[in-house]
Structure formats: structure tokens, C-alpha cells
Design a protein around this motif. Structure first.
Motif, PDB file in Angstrom:
ATOM      1  N   ASP A  36       0.956  -1.160  -0.083  1.00  0.00           N
ATOM      2  CA  ASP A  36      -0.136   0.029  -0.207  1.00  0.00           C
ATOM      3  C   ASP A  36       0.977   1.309   0.062  1.00  0.00           C
ATOM      4  O   ASP A  36       2.013   1.296   0.563  1.00  0.00           O
ATOM      5  N   THR A  37       0.131   1.996  -0.839  1.00  0.00           N
ATOM      6  CA  THR A  37       0.966   3.599  -0.501  1.00  0.00           C
ATOM      7  C   THR A  37       0.700   4.207   0.576  1.00  0.00           C
ATOM      8  O   THR A  37      -0.270   3.626   1.275  1.00  0.00           O
ATOM      9  N   LEU A  38       1.483   5.392   1.327  1.00  0.00           N
ATOM     10  CA  LEU A  38       0.968   5.760   2.568  1.00  0.00           C
ATOM     11  C   LEU A  38      -0.374   6.366   2.487  1.00  0.00           C
ATOM     12  O   LEU A  38      -1.017   6.121   3.467  1.00  0.00           O
ATOM     13  N   GLU A  39      -0.725   6.872   1.401  1.00  0.00           N
ATOM     14  CA  GLU A  39      -2.133   7.648   1.248  1.00  0.00           C
ATOM     15  C   GLU A  39      -3.092   6.485   1.273  1.00  0.00           C
ATOM     16  O   GLU A  39      -4.462   6.640   2.012  1.00  0.00           O
ATOM     17  N   ASP A  40      -2.725   5.164   0.555  1.00  0.00           N
ATOM     18  CA  ASP A  40      -3.858   4.424   0.448  1.00  0.00           C
ATOM     19  C   ASP A  40      -4.067   3.690   1.947  1.00  0.00           C
ATOM     20  O   ASP A  40      -5.205   3.486   2.367  1.00  0.00           O
ATOM     21  N   ALA A  42      -3.563   4.942   4.959  1.00  0.00           N
ATOM     22  CA  ALA A  42      -4.333   6.216   5.665  1.00  0.00           C
ATOM     23  C   ALA A  42      -5.653   6.187   5.600  1.00  0.00           C
ATOM     24  O   ALA A  42      -6.220   6.121   6.313  1.00  0.00           O
ATOM     25  N   ALA A  43      -6.116   6.102   4.187  1.00  0.00           N
ATOM     26  CA  ALA A  43      -7.684   5.906   3.985  1.00  0.00           C
ATOM     27  C   ALA A  43      -8.132   4.816   4.304  1.00  0.00           C
ATOM     28  O   ALA A  43      -9.360   4.784   5.075  1.00  0.00           O
ATOM     29  N   SER A  48      -4.758   9.984   9.516  1.00  0.00           N
ATOM     30  CA  SER A  48      -3.974  10.967   8.584  1.00  0.00           C
ATOM     31  C   SER A  48      -2.790  10.417   8.236  1.00  0.00           C
ATOM     32  O   SER A  48      -2.046   9.387   8.821  1.00  0.00           O
ATOM     33  N   THR A  49      -2.135  10.440   6.980  1.00  0.00           N
ATOM     34  CA  THR A  49      -0.691  10.208   6.879  1.00  0.00           C
ATOM     35  C   THR A  49       0.131  10.576   7.930  1.00  0.00           C
ATOM     36  O   THR A  49       1.195   9.788   8.189  1.00  0.00           O
TER      37      THR A  49
END
Length: 282
Positions: A36-40, A42-43, A48-49
């Protein structure tokens, strides 16, 4: 290479609420977090990131990317279940015996320290006053559900084990309503069937008493009362010694609360047993 799961378990008690939420998600979705990316991420966790970056730094990583690299290495080098069993089989018997007993005692002591007297009292009162008590546990947790049902059913009426025979789940709980209680044993890896049943029961106004692991942020919302249990093991499956101790305590306390009903149920049982239930001398 660092063992991320071991680091998380070592520091879990010191985490903030948000950090515990991140930790629980990582433990239960390690393979997904690895990519996962950091943004994915966090979602998915609904934080929050910045919270995830701070969490990684709490584990002494420079940031999320470094933590993720260790997670990827952990997955790559993680022993298969057959390998773990082989390691256990090859362990000297005296070492295995001592390790298992020390682990069980540690689980029991950690579980005892984590209990809320208020939550235990609410649990006992809810069970004592319930019109019907449903008990749920899937896969290995079914053993705990059966044990709770067999003990509680000896002292209280209308104890219903959800047995799942022939996939009868909906029919087994279809009559549940407000005034009833459901006791659920839900440990990693969490059963989707259990969570579906719990959600439906909560919509009906049934109170949920949830026995689960310490890292329970992912499932905490399912329970009206959370009973945390240490279930780590030195072998390859969860240890259930601590939950069994809690079951014994709760059943005994319900007996004290509902002494007259308990004596009535026990008396009826003894009457049935006296009609030749057992083989041998009368």
C-alpha cells in the motif's frame, strides 16, 4: 532486518489510541500493507498520513518507506505453517514443556491485569438478566463457545450455542431481540461470518460481549463490552488458557447472582441423570 510484529507487540501498551488503531490494522493486514502507498493505507485505516509516519518513527524507523521495507522482508522470510510445526516438533521436550507453561502463565497474568472490574460486573449483570444468551465462536474459537455454553447452561436457562451445523447461522439467531445477550469469541484471524452475525444482532438490540485479543482496534466497534485476552502461543495456534479462566470466573459469578435459578436448573439436571443417564452402579 527487524521483526515489525515483534516491535509492535513490545510497544503496543504505550501507543496512543490512533497508534493502536494503526498497529492492529498492520498486524491483521500485513500482506496488504507491504504494497500500500502511504495515502492508501491512511484511507483504509481512517487516520491521517501524519499519524502513520509518527507511528513508524515510534518504532524507530525514519519513516513509512523504511517500515514498509521491513514488512516486505518479514513476509518474504516468514516461515510457513509446516515449517513452524517442524521447528516445534524438533524442540527438546523439557524446553517445550517449560516454554508452554511459562507462556500460559504469562497470558493469564497479562489478561488478569488488563481486566476492567466495571466491565466484568456489567458482563455478569447482562448475562444474569438476559432472556436468552447466544454464544458464538468460529473455527478454533468454537471450542471456547462450546465450553462457555456447557458451563453456563448448567446454571441458567435459555443458553443457545450457535453451532453452524449445515450452515444454519441465520435460523439459529433469527429469534434474537432486545433483552438478549450474545457472547462472542473473536480472535485473529477474524471470522467474517462472526462479524456479519454480530452486526445483525446489534441491529436487533442484542447486547454484545466480545472476547478478543489485546490488539483489537479493528473489531472493537462490534462489542458493547470488550473482554481483552492474551492468546499468544509458543507453537502455531492461539492459546486459550486465559479466556477459559475468565469463563470460569464469569460463570461462577453468574451463579452467585442467580442462585435460585442455578439451583433449579441443577436440580432438574440431577433428576434427569438419576434416571440412568450413566452406565454402571446406581
Amino acid at each position: 532486518m527487524t521483526d515489525v510484529i515483534e516491535l509492535i507487540n513490545q510497544k503496543f501498551d504505550s501507543f496512543t489510541h490512533s497508534q493502536k488503531k494503526v498497529a492492529s490494522y498492520i498486524i491483521d493486514h500485513l500482506e496488504n500493507v507491504a504494497f500500500d502507498t502511504l495515502e492508501d493505507l491512511a484511507a483504509k485505516i481512517e487516520v491521517s498520513t501524519t499519524t502513520i509516519i509518527r507511528f513508524a518513527r515510534t518504532l524507530e524507523y525514519k519513516g513509512y518507506s523504511e517500515m514498509q521495507k521491513d514488512i516486505q522482508n518479514t513476509i518474504k522470510n516468514k516461515d510457513s505453517l509446516p515449517h513452524r510445526v517442524t521447528d516445534m516438533v524438533n524442540m527438546p521436550s523439557d524446553t517445550l514443556l517449560k516454554s508452554i507453561f511459562e507462556n500460559e502463565l504469562n497470558n493469564i497474568n497479562k489478561t488478569l491485569s488488563a481486566q476492567s472490574e466495571e466491565d466484568l460486573r456489567k458482563t455478569i449483570d447482562l448475562i444474569s438478566d438476559a432472556n436468552n444468551v447466544y454464544v458464538i465462536g468460529m473455527r478454533s474459537s468454537f471450542s471456547l463457545a462450546y465450553y462457555m455454553t456447557s458451563r453456563l447452561g448448567q446454571i441458567k436457562k435459555n443458553i443457545r450455542l450457535v453451532q453452524s451445523s449445515g450452515m444454519m447461522f441465520p435460523e439459529e439467531v433469527s429469534g434474537a431481540k432486545k433483552g438478549d445477550v450474545c457472547i462472542v469469541f473473536l480472535f485473529p484471524r477474524y471470522s467474517k461470518t462472526s462479524s456479519t452475525l454480530i452486526s445483525w444482532l446489534k441491529e436487533k438490540g442484542v447486547k454484545i460481549i466480545l472476547f478478543t485479543s489485546f490488539n483489537n482496534a479493528i473489531v472493537k466497534g462490534y462489542g458493547d463490552i470488550i473482554i481483552p485476552c492474551a492468546v499468544s502461543d509458543v507453537t502455531f495456534k492461539n492459546s486459550f488458557s486465559a479466556p477459559i479462566c475468565l469463563i470460569n470466573y464469569i460463570v461462577t459469578s453468574v451463579l452467585q447472582n442467580n442462585y435460585e435459578e442455578a439451583m433449579e436448573v441443577l436440580g432438574e439436571t440431577e433428576t434427569l441423570l438419576s434416571h440412568g443417564y450413566y452406565l454402571g452402579l446406581i
